[in-house]
Enzyme design. Sequence first.
Site, mmCIF file in Angstrom:
data_model
loop_
_atom_site.group_PDB
_atom_site.id
_atom_site.type_symbol
_atom_site.label_atom_id
_atom_site.label_comp_id
_atom_site.label_asym_id
_atom_site.label_seq_id
_atom_site.Cartn_x
_atom_site.Cartn_y
_atom_site.Cartn_z
ATOM 1 N N ASP A 22 0.824 -1.214 0.000
ATOM 2 C CA ASP A 22 0.000 0.000 0.000
ATOM 3 C C ASP A 22 0.853 1.257 0.000
ATOM 4 O O ASP A 22 0.506 2.252 0.630
ATOM 5 C CB ASP A 22 -0.959 -0.005 1.195
ATOM 6 C CG ASP A 22 -2.139 0.944 0.981
ATOM 7 O OD1 ASP A 22 -2.430 1.314 -0.176
ATOM 8 O OD2 ASP A 22 -2.769 1.328 1.988
ATOM 9 N N LYS A 24 2.026 4.633 -1.131
ATOM 10 C CA LYS A 24 1.511 5.818 -1.817
ATOM 11 C C LYS A 24 1.917 7.007 -0.958
ATOM 12 O O LYS A 24 2.237 6.836 0.232
ATOM 13 C CB LYS A 24 -0.007 5.736 -1.994
ATOM 14 C CG LYS A 24 -0.764 5.583 -0.673
ATOM 15 C CD LYS A 24 -2.244 5.353 -0.901
ATOM 16 C CE LYS A 24 -2.949 5.076 0.430
ATOM 17 N NZ LYS A 24 -4.367 4.806 0.233
ATOM 18 N N ASN A 27 0.776 7.505 2.662
ATOM 19 C CA ASN A 27 1.282 6.606 3.703
ATOM 20 C C ASN A 27 2.738 6.857 4.049
ATOM 21 O O ASN A 27 3.352 6.067 4.751
ATOM 22 C CB ASN A 27 1.086 5.143 3.293
ATOM 23 C CG ASN A 27 -0.359 4.725 3.407
ATOM 24 O OD1 ASN A 27 -1.160 5.382 4.065
ATOM 25 N ND2 ASN A 27 -0.705 3.626 2.772
#
Length: 190
Positions: A22, A24, A27
């Site tokens: 995840d 991106k 984050n």
Amino acid sequence: FYAGQVLLALEHLHSLNIVYRDLKPENVLLDKRGNCRVSDMGLACQVPQQGLRGRCGTRGYWAPEMLDKEKRYGLEVDWWSYGCTIYQMLFGKSPFRTDEAKALKPEDTRASIDLATLTMDVPYPKKTFDDSAIAMLSELFQRDPKKRLGSNGADEIKLSLFFSNLDWGVLENGSMEPPFVPNRDINAQS
């Protein structure tokens, strides 16, 4: 600096056979000293010997192999999303969420992003991307995960011309001065 710190975080996870899934910009957080911290580990997991299946993470950062429900994947998916993150750090959008991606025609935005991920040639406007960024990103966006930059480990990315001015030893030991230190008044509420 930031791209280097994120790469070190992924390198550490991968050394434990953990795929993040995840990555991106949302984050990647800055601590009070201006260093990157990768957050939201909810989708991270160890990769079983046979690999993983299924879509996981954020559309537009998924590697092509995640879109094929029958294909198994491993750590290489993180290098694709790393490329998307670097692209967005430089250009302001994931390459698969640009106007070029929307021009592929599906009315459904999700289908358009998926089609772009599978087929689109990533645009590299010269005013934003220098040759070293284009070379590295082009290899990170290799659709064949076995040929993708990073598939043989983070060291091959570290050797990229994009990082030629970065002293990895100084960055790793935490003695490199961050380019930006957040004001203490900056927080989620403000």
